[in-house]
Design a protein around this motif. Structure first.
Motif, PDB file in Angstrom:
ATOM      1  N   LEU A 166      59.284  25.612  64.863  1.00  0.00           N
ATOM      2  CA  LEU A 166      58.154  26.084  65.663  1.00  0.00           C
ATOM      3  C   LEU A 166      58.539  27.303  66.493  1.00  0.00           C
ATOM      4  CD1 LEU A 166      56.712  22.668  66.907  1.00  0.00           C
ATOM      5  CD2 LEU A 166      55.512  24.309  65.455  1.00  0.00           C
ATOM      6  N   LEU A 167      59.714  27.238  67.103  1.00  0.00           N
ATOM      7  CA  LEU A 167      60.151  28.324  67.971  1.00  0.00           C
ATOM      8  C   LEU A 167      60.533  29.577  67.189  1.00  0.00           C
ATOM      9  CD1 LEU A 167      62.325  26.264  70.471  1.00  0.00           C
ATOM     10  CD2 LEU A 167      60.226  27.492  71.029  1.00  0.00           C
ATOM     11  N   ALA A 168      61.382  29.411  66.186  1.00  0.00           N
ATOM     12  CA  ALA A 168      61.955  30.569  65.498  1.00  0.00           C
ATOM     13  C   ALA A 168      61.030  31.170  64.451  1.00  0.00           C
ATOM     14  CB  ALA A 168      63.286  30.176  64.849  1.00  0.00           C
ATOM     15  N   LYS A 169      60.233  30.341  63.789  1.00  0.00           N
ATOM     16  CA  LYS A 169      59.458  30.824  62.654  1.00  0.00           C
ATOM     17  C   LYS A 169      57.968  30.983  62.925  1.00  0.00           C
ATOM     18  CE  LYS A 169      63.019  31.013  59.952  1.00  0.00           C
ATOM     19  NZ  LYS A 169      63.536  32.314  59.468  1.00  0.00           N
ATOM     20  N   ILE A 170      57.451  30.294  63.943  1.00  0.00           N
ATOM     21  CA  ILE A 170      56.014  30.398  64.214  1.00  0.00           C
ATOM     22  C   ILE A 170      55.749  31.157  65.508  1.00  0.00           C
ATOM     23  CG2 ILE A 170      53.897  29.101  64.670  1.00  0.00           C
ATOM     24  CD1 ILE A 170      54.812  27.014  62.720  1.00  0.00           C
ATOM     25  N   VAL A 171      56.273  30.654  66.628  1.00  0.00           N
ATOM     26  CA  VAL A 171      56.023  31.319  67.910  1.00  0.00           C
ATOM     27  C   VAL A 171      56.577  32.741  67.912  1.00  0.00           C
ATOM     28  CG1 VAL A 171      56.492  31.238  70.388  1.00  0.00           C
ATOM     29  CG2 VAL A 171      55.934  29.136  69.160  1.00  0.00           C
ATOM     30  N   PHE A 176      51.908  35.355  64.894  1.00  0.00           N
ATOM     31  CA  PHE A 176      51.450  34.498  65.988  1.00  0.00           C
ATOM     32  C   PHE A 176      50.677  35.367  66.973  1.00  0.00           C
ATOM     33  CE2 PHE A 176      52.037  31.657  69.715  1.00  0.00           C
ATOM     34  CZ  PHE A 176      51.647  30.460  69.129  1.00  0.00           C
ATOM     35  N   SER A 177      49.449  34.985  67.268  1.00  0.00           N
ATOM     36  CA  SER A 177      48.566  35.870  68.028  1.00  0.00           C
ATOM     37  C   SER A 177      49.006  36.025  69.481  1.00  0.00           C
ATOM     38  CB  SER A 177      47.129  35.345  67.987  1.00  0.00           C
ATOM     39  OG  SER A 177      46.963  34.247  68.861  1.00  0.00           O
ATOM     40  N   THR A 178      48.705  37.182  70.035  1.00  0.00           N
ATOM     41  CA  THR A 178      49.005  37.455  71.444  1.00  0.00           C
ATOM     42  C   THR A 178      48.270  36.481  72.347  1.00  0.00           C
ATOM     43  OG1 THR A 178      49.307  39.801  70.938  1.00  0.00           O
ATOM     44  CG2 THR A 178      48.934  39.216  73.242  1.00  0.00           C
ATOM     45  N   ARG A 179      47.038  36.151  71.981  1.00  0.00           N
ATOM     46  CA  ARG A 179      46.247  35.187  72.757  1.00  0.00           C
ATOM     47  C   ARG A 179      46.966  33.848  72.846  1.00  0.00           C
ATOM     48  NH1 ARG A 179      41.704  32.579  69.414  1.00  0.00           N
ATOM     49  NH2 ARG A 179      43.652  31.764  68.558  1.00  0.00           N
ATOM     50  N   ASP A 180      47.461  33.369  71.698  1.00  0.00           N
ATOM     51  CA  ASP A 180      48.133  32.071  71.686  1.00  0.00           C
ATOM     52  C   ASP A 180      49.471  32.129  72.411  1.00  0.00           C
ATOM     53  OD1 ASP A 180      46.032  31.001  70.311  1.00  0.00           O
ATOM     54  OD2 ASP A 180      46.955  31.204  68.339  1.00  0.00           O
ATOM     55  N   LEU A 181      50.143  33.265  72.338  1.00  0.00           N
ATOM     56  CA  LEU A 181      51.406  33.415  73.053  1.00  0.00           C
ATOM     57  C   LEU A 181      51.179  33.315  74.558  1.00  0.00           C
ATOM     58  CD1 LEU A 181      54.354  33.860  72.272  1.00  0.00           C
ATOM     59  CD2 LEU A 181      54.011  36.307  72.615  1.00  0.00           C
ATOM     60  N   LYS A 182      50.081  33.884  75.028  1.00  0.00           N
ATOM     61  CA  LYS A 182      49.752  33.792  76.454  1.00  0.00           C
ATOM     62  C   LYS A 182      49.448  32.351  76.850  1.00  0.00           C
ATOM     63  CE  LYS A 182      47.972  38.503  77.002  1.00  0.00           C
ATOM     64  NZ  LYS A 182      46.763  39.337  77.265  1.00  0.00           N
TER      65      LYS A 182
END
Length: 207
Positions: A166-171, A176-182
């Motif tokens: 999840l951390l290395a390959k998706i986030v 991975f969208s900027t919206r979701d990162l926020k």
């Protein structure tokens, strides 16, 4: 394969909760969804882990039927789940390690005739062995976070292979969208809810 989680991701100590998709479906259809897991990050960003399914030119990218409850097989359930998901992880050995962007249609109608805008989803392909490991870990996490507001911090499960993925390959993925990162940087929206038996503190009055 082991994934090295980037340090930057752990600075976003978001919550993780897991649900068996069979818990969410109609009783007469739920068996078709066995093996599918919904992984919710900070309760708002969802990554679906979907067992392998048949891909051919006629059904890929997947198209939703007029009635999304009209599921008659495991393969359809897995295709429809992918068609409704922003992020999907699924085993396809020949494409393992790759990601594919697909349109997420609202239904069989063309986008021009639909009231819902077309969106884009991302499918992350892994090997069968990787998916088996993820499934075992997700099954245990689903039991641990079975309540509506139950969750664990990503830092608490960082040694799990699914967490590293999840951390290395998706986030950390460019998909991975900027919206979701926020969203992942926000404090857990349910952290203010007291546990059963706890006394909710009253705000201090200022004279």
């Amino acid at each position: 394969m082991r994934f090295a989680a980037m340090k930057a991701s752990l600075e976003r100590d978001f919550t993780v909760s897991v649900r068996h998709q069979i818990w969410e479906e109609l009783s007469e259809k739920y068996e078709y969804y066995r093996g599918i897991y919904s992984v919710n990050l900070n309760f708002l960003v969802t990554v679906m882990f979907v067992p392998g399914f048949e891909i051919n030119e006629e059904q890929w990218p997947p198209v939703l039927p007029e009635n999304i409850d009209d599921v008659s097989s495991e393969n359809e359930a897995r295709l429809f789940t992918t068609a409704l998901s922003d992020y999907t992880v699924t085993p396809q050995t020949r494409w393992a390690g790759k990601a594919e962007k697909i349109p997420l249609p609202s239904g069989k109608e063309d986008g021009e005739n639909s009231d819902i805008n077309l969106q884009t989803g991302v499918v992350f392909y892994v090997s069968d062995r990787e998916f088996d490991v993820f499934s075992q870990e997700l099954s245990a996490l689903a039991q641990q976070t079975s309540g509506a507001h139950d969750s664990v911090k990503i830092s608490e499960i960082k040694e799990l292979e699914v967490s590293k993925f999840l951390l290395a390959k998706i986030v950390e993925s460019p998909h991975f969208s900027t919206r979701d990162l926020k969203i992942l940087t926000r404090e857990d929206k349910y952290s203010h809810i007291p546990l059963v038996g706890e006394t909710k503190l009253q705000p201090e009055r200022v004279a």
